[in-house]
Design an enzyme around this catalytic site. Structure first.
Site, PDB file in Angstrom:
ATOM      1  N   TYR A   1     -17.385  -1.999  -8.143  1.00 35.37           N
ATOM      2  CA  TYR A   1     -17.366  -1.105  -9.351  1.00 35.37           C
ATOM      3  C   TYR A   1     -16.745   0.240  -9.148  1.00 35.37           C
ATOM      4  O   TYR A   1     -16.285   0.829  -9.877  1.00 35.37           O
ATOM      5  CB  TYR A   1     -18.853  -1.082  -9.783  1.00 35.37           C
ATOM      6  CG  TYR A   1     -19.345  -2.377 -10.006  1.00 35.37           C
ATOM      7  CD1 TYR A   1     -19.132  -3.219 -11.152  1.00 35.37           C
ATOM      8  CD2 TYR A   1     -19.935  -2.954  -8.865  1.00 35.37           C
ATOM      9  CE1 TYR A   1     -19.748  -4.325 -11.454  1.00 35.37           C
ATOM     10  CE2 TYR A   1     -20.544  -4.361  -9.163  1.00 35.37           C
ATOM     11  CZ  TYR A   1     -20.363  -5.108 -10.454  1.00 35.37           C
ATOM     12  OH  TYR A   1     -20.656  -6.145 -10.483  1.00 35.37           O
TER      13      TYR A   1
ATOM     14  N   GLN B   1      21.752   2.110 -21.272  1.00 34.68           N
ATOM     15  CA  GLN B   1      22.785   1.699 -22.338  1.00 34.68           C
ATOM     16  C   GLN B   1      23.467   2.718 -22.996  1.00 34.68           C
ATOM     17  O   GLN B   1      24.774   2.810 -23.072  1.00 34.68           O
ATOM     18  CB  GLN B   1      22.280   0.920 -23.550  1.00 34.68           C
ATOM     19  CG  GLN B   1      23.015   0.070 -24.464  1.00 34.68           C
ATOM     20  CD  GLN B   1      23.824  -0.943 -23.677  1.00 34.68           C
ATOM     21  OE1 GLN B   1      23.420  -1.580 -22.721  1.00 34.68           O
ATOM     22  NE2 GLN B   1      24.779  -1.520 -24.202  1.00 34.68           N
TER      23      GLN B   1
ATOM     24  N   GLU C   1      -6.586   6.216 -12.053  1.00 34.80           N
ATOM     25  CA  GLU C   1      -5.248   5.764 -11.943  1.00 34.80           C
ATOM     26  C   GLU C   1      -4.244   5.238 -13.043  1.00 34.80           C
ATOM     27  O   GLU C   1      -3.074   5.493 -13.152  1.00 34.80           O
ATOM     28  CB  GLU C   1      -5.297   4.510 -10.805  1.00 34.80           C
ATOM     29  CG  GLU C   1      -3.896   3.987 -10.335  1.00 34.80           C
ATOM     30  CD  GLU C   1      -4.212   2.816  -9.521  1.00 34.80           C
ATOM     31  OE1 GLU C   1      -5.098   2.415  -9.162  1.00 34.80           O
ATOM     32  OE2 GLU C   1      -3.074   2.090  -9.291  1.00 34.80           O
TER      33      GLU C   1
ATOM     34  N   ILE D   1       0.733  -1.189  -0.068  1.00 32.96           N
ATOM     35  CA  ILE D   1      -0.217   0.225  -0.094  1.00 32.96           C
ATOM     36  C   ILE D   1       0.934   1.405  -0.088  1.00 32.96           C
ATOM     37  O   ILE D   1       1.728   1.587   0.887  1.00 32.96           O
ATOM     38  CB  ILE D   1      -0.973   0.027   1.171  1.00 32.96           C
ATOM     39  CG1 ILE D   1      -1.900  -1.377   1.046  1.00 32.96           C
ATOM     40  CG2 ILE D   1      -1.878   1.357   1.072  1.00 32.96           C
ATOM     41  CD1 ILE D   1      -2.555  -1.678  -0.196  1.00 32.96           C
TER      42      ILE D   1
ATOM     43  N   HIS E   1     -17.770 -10.329  -6.908  1.00 31.69           N
ATOM     44  CA  HIS E   1     -17.718  -8.703  -7.260  1.00 31.69           C
ATOM     45  C   HIS E   1     -18.772  -7.917  -6.218  1.00 31.69           C
ATOM     46  O   HIS E   1     -18.466  -7.034  -5.825  1.00 31.69           O
ATOM     47  CB  HIS E   1     -18.167  -8.234  -8.823  1.00 31.69           C
ATOM     48  CG  HIS E   1     -17.147  -8.865  -9.752  1.00 31.69           C
ATOM     49  ND1 HIS E   1     -17.564 -10.354 -10.271  1.00 31.69           N
ATOM     50  CD2 HIS E   1     -16.206  -8.516 -10.481  1.00 31.69           C
ATOM     51  CE1 HIS E   1     -16.443 -10.572 -10.975  1.00 31.69           C
ATOM     52  NE2 HIS E   1     -15.736  -9.504 -11.338  1.00 31.69           N
TER      53      HIS E   1
ATOM     54  N   GLY F   1      -0.833  -0.726 -10.391  1.00 32.03           N
ATOM     55  CA  GLY F   1      -2.043  -0.260 -11.168  1.00 32.03           C
ATOM     56  C   GLY F   1      -2.855  -0.967 -12.119  1.00 32.03           C
ATOM     57  O   GLY F   1      -3.444  -0.584 -12.891  1.00 32.03           O
TER      58      GLY F   1
HETATM   59  C1  LIG Z   1       5.468  -0.389  -5.159  1.00 29.84           C
HETATM   60  C2  LIG Z   1       4.020  -0.917  -5.360  1.00 29.84           C
HETATM   61  C3  LIG Z   1       2.906   0.132  -4.756  1.00 29.84           C
HETATM   62  C4  LIG Z   1       1.760  -0.325  -4.956  1.00 29.84           C
HETATM   63  N1  LIG Z   1       0.682   0.540  -4.439  1.00 29.84           N
HETATM   64  C5  LIG Z   1      -0.481  -0.152  -4.147  1.00 29.84           C
HETATM   65  C6  LIG Z   1      -1.584   0.649  -3.429  1.00 29.84           C
HETATM   66  O1  LIG Z   1      -1.121   1.793  -3.250  1.00 29.84           O
HETATM   67  N2  LIG Z   1      -2.848   0.155  -3.289  1.00 29.84           N
HETATM   68  C7  LIG Z   1      -3.108  -1.113  -3.886  1.00 29.84           C
HETATM   69  O2  LIG Z   1      -4.164  -1.483  -3.180  1.00 29.84           O
HETATM   70  N3  LIG Z   1      -2.100  -1.942  -4.313  1.00 29.84           N
HETATM   71  C8  LIG Z   1      -0.835  -1.435  -4.661  1.00 29.84           C
HETATM   72  N4  LIG Z   1       0.092  -2.147  -5.270  1.00 29.84           N
HETATM   73  C9  LIG Z   1      -0.288  -3.532  -5.770  1.00 29.84           C
HETATM   74  C10 LIG Z   1      -0.467  -3.569  -7.179  1.00 29.84           C
HETATM   75  O3  LIG Z   1      -1.482  -3.054  -7.907  1.00 29.84           O
HETATM   76  C11 LIG Z   1      -0.291  -5.121  -7.543  1.00 29.84           C
HETATM   77  O4  LIG Z   1       0.914  -5.614  -7.151  1.00 29.84           O
HETATM   78  C12 LIG Z   1      -0.719  -5.352  -8.794  1.00 29.84           C
HETATM   79  O5  LIG Z   1      -2.004  -5.238  -9.118  1.00 29.84           O
HETATM   80  C13 LIG Z   1      -0.513  -7.074  -9.300  1.00 29.84           C
HETATM   81  O6  LIG Z   1      -1.082  -7.998  -8.168  1.00 29.84           O
HETATM   82  P1  LIG Z   1      -0.159  -8.985  -7.470  1.00 29.84           P
HETATM   83  O7  LIG Z   1       1.209  -8.245  -7.039  1.00 29.84           O
HETATM   84  O8  LIG Z   1      -0.745  -9.679  -6.351  1.00 29.84           O
HETATM   85  O9  LIG Z   1       0.436  -9.950  -8.665  1.00 29.84           O
HETATM   86  P2  LIG Z   1      -0.516 -11.419  -9.016  1.00 29.84           P
HETATM   87  O10 LIG Z   1      -2.020 -10.926  -9.106  1.00 29.84           O
HETATM   88  O11 LIG Z   1      -0.178 -12.365  -7.906  1.00 29.84           O
HETATM   89  O12 LIG Z   1      -0.123 -11.659 -10.335  1.00 29.84           O
HETATM   90  C14 LIG Z   1       1.483 -12.109 -10.645  1.00 29.84           C
HETATM   91  C15 LIG Z   1       1.697 -12.330 -11.961  1.00 29.84           C
HETATM   92  O13 LIG Z   1       0.610 -13.005 -12.580  1.00 29.84           O
HETATM   93  C16 LIG Z   1      -0.027 -12.546 -13.598  1.00 29.84           C
HETATM   94  N5  LIG Z   1      -1.380 -12.610 -13.657  1.00 29.84           N
HETATM   95  C17 LIG Z   1      -2.335 -12.665 -12.916  1.00 29.84           C
HETATM   96  N6  LIG Z   1      -3.455 -13.014 -13.464  1.00 29.84           N
HETATM   97  C18 LIG Z   1      -3.311 -13.188 -14.620  1.00 29.84           C
HETATM   98  C19 LIG Z   1      -4.168 -13.571 -15.467  1.00 29.84           C
HETATM   99  N7  LIG Z   1      -5.569 -13.607 -15.581  1.00 29.84           N
HETATM  100  N8  LIG Z   1      -3.427 -13.805 -16.973  1.00 29.84           N
HETATM  101  C20 LIG Z   1      -2.428 -13.519 -17.097  1.00 29.84           C
HETATM  102  N9  LIG Z   1      -1.551 -13.315 -16.296  1.00 29.84           N
HETATM  103  C21 LIG Z   1      -1.720 -12.980 -14.912  1.00 29.84           C
HETATM  104  C22 LIG Z   1       0.236 -10.824 -13.493  1.00 29.84           C
HETATM  105  O14 LIG Z   1       0.183 -10.095 -14.362  1.00 29.84           O
HETATM  106  C23 LIG Z   1       1.558 -10.936 -12.895  1.00 29.84           C
HETATM  107  O15 LIG Z   1       2.526 -11.002 -13.903  1.00 29.84           O
HETATM  108  C24 LIG Z   1       1.257  -1.741  -5.432  1.00 29.84           C
HETATM  109  C25 LIG Z   1       2.361  -2.673  -5.843  1.00 29.84           C
HETATM  110  C26 LIG Z   1       3.868  -1.991  -5.748  1.00 29.84           C
HETATM  111  C27 LIG Z   1       4.855  -3.116  -6.003  1.00 29.84           C
END
Ligand SMILES: Cc1cc2nc3c(=O)[nH]c(=O)nc-3n(C[C@H](O)[C@H](O)[C@H](O)COP(=O)(O)OP(=O)(O)OC[C@H]3O[C@@H](n4cnc5c(N)ncnc54)[C@H](O)[C@@H]3O)c2cc1C
Length: 382
Positions: free
Chosen positions: A236, A339, A245, A157, A181, A366
């Protein structure tokens, strides 16, 4: 073609001057500290840089979307992705939940302090178990008299350790997987609410000055009036704010890439190799021409989506394309700019090294590139 008017230009000068004088000199110090001092927010509030689109009766400036575009472009020119991200989360990702769906009473109580920079906001949707599948979130909210009781945890977060107000997504009908949802609601949680804790601040590859935290909610009693919008339709609302965002993420990617390219051009004009500046080698000139062209394409694609969004048009497909294209574009720019700097591009003392680490987040945060492709394919009815 100019998408900005004279007022936007004046606003740009004001933000640029603030960023140059009050942000850029401190970027290294904030990176080392792993946080941006909270004093920056009241200063931004004083300069009218927070809540620019919010109604004046809540302390906002009642400006248009393109004013926010200017704000985000200039913040991202600071050579601190962290600063840009902290601002973007506060103004366009977290607080819109209150402005768009909060009751009049909540807006009157909290928005003026947000616009003055006295209250910093964070959005808590992602959980340790997953971020992409928002509908699968597990944090629970149980109705109990005139309160909801929240239990669960949130991960990654932004502004998480320092925020005063959290917009938290929670499931109201725990245990009913068929509702997915429809079970989700958004709640406004004050930092001091008993049972809420910042479990830990996370150590990151880039965006190191932005505080990123894991949060815990243990029997956190939130007044029922802090439910934003209607119970069960929070998913939603989250998706609606995600559009904002993702536009802001696109603006960040373009503006960060532009700044990195400018820094790289300055470098290759200066750096000598084989008896002449690097900028005279055709392969380097062509590389820079390619990068400039890609950035320009990304910029206009982003502006087009901003204008459609501002006009109230349905543009989920376009915004998802912006997020996907700009996030992937900035990876290419980061690779080539490092590079072109040679060994110095790998050294911490050059801002291009930080840019490459900061930019890496943009295909993940995002909504990942994979999720953007899913949304685009769905919008195309594939
Ligand atoms: C520095 C940072 C700041 C952030 N800030 C916030 C914030 O302020 N508030 C907040 O709520 N969240 C925040 N996030 C969370 C961010 O939105 C999530 O990390 C992101 O949405 C991915 O979720 P996950 O990390 O759980 O990856 P996962 O959902 O576990 O995904 C892992 C991998 O699998 C892939 N994947 C997942 N589902 C599928 C699919 N159906 N088909 C193909 N590929 C798929 C993804 O693309 C990814 O490559 C932040 C993250 C970071 C790293």
């Amino acid at each position: 073609m100019n998408v900005f008017n004279a007022q936007h230009d004046m606003f740009r000068q004001a933000v640029r001057s603030f960023v140059q004088r009050e942000v850029m000199p401190h970027v290294e110090e904030w990176e080392a500290a792993g946080r941006i001092p909270k004093s920056i927010w009241p200063r931004m509030g004083e300069l009218g840089l927070l809540g620019v689109e919010y109604d004046e009766k809540y302390g906002g400036a009642g400006a248009d979307l393109m004013t926010s575009v200017v704000l985000h472009e200039e913040c991202a020119r600071s050579r601190s992705g962290s600063f840009a991200m902290a601002v973007g989360v506060n103004t366009d990702m977290a607080s819109p939940h209150l402005y768009w769906t909060g009751s009049e009473e909540l807006k009157e109580r909290y928005l003026p302090a947000i616009c003055r920079g006295e209250n910093l906001t964070a959005l808590a949707v992602t959980e340790p178990g997953g971020g992409s599948d928002v509908a699968a979130l597990r944090t629970r909210a149980v109705h109990d008299g005139d309160h909801y009781v929240l239990n669960g945890s949130k991960m990654f977060i932004t502004n998480g350790a320092l925020a005063d107000l959290y917009f938290v997504a929670a499931r109201v009908d725990a245990g009913d997987p068929t509702r997915r949802h429809r079970g989700i609601s958004m709640f406004l949680v004050e930092r001091d609410t008993p049972g809420f804790t910042v479990s830990r601040t996370l150590d990151k590859m880039g965006m190191r000055a932005s505080d990123t935290a894991e949060l815990a909610f243990q029997d956190v009693r939130v007044p029922a009036t802090h439910l934003l919008g209607r119970e069960g339709v929070g998913f939603y609302e989250v998706m609606r704010v995600f559009q904002r965002e993702r536009l802001v993420a696109g603006l960040h990617a373009v503006s960060m890439a532009q700044r990195a390219l400018e820094d790289t051009i300055a470098y290759v004009k200066e750096r000598q190799a084989f008896g002449a500046p690097l900028s005279e080698k055709q392969v380097i000139r062509h590389r820079i021409a390619d990068l400039a062209t890609t950035i320009e394409a990304a910029r206009w694609m982003t502006y087009a989506a901003c204008l459609r969004y501002q006009a109230g048009e349905e543009c989920v497909r376009e915004i998802s394309m912006v997020k996907l294209y700009t996030a992937e574009m900035v990876q290419q720019v980061a690779y080539h700019c490092v590079q072109l700097h040679g060994g110095y591009g790998y050294m911490r003392e050059y801002p291009i090294e930080r840019f490459a680490r900061d930019a890496r987040l943009l295909t993940i945060g995002g909504g990942t590139s994979e999720i953007m492709r899913e949304i685009i394919a769905k919008e195309m009815k594939l």
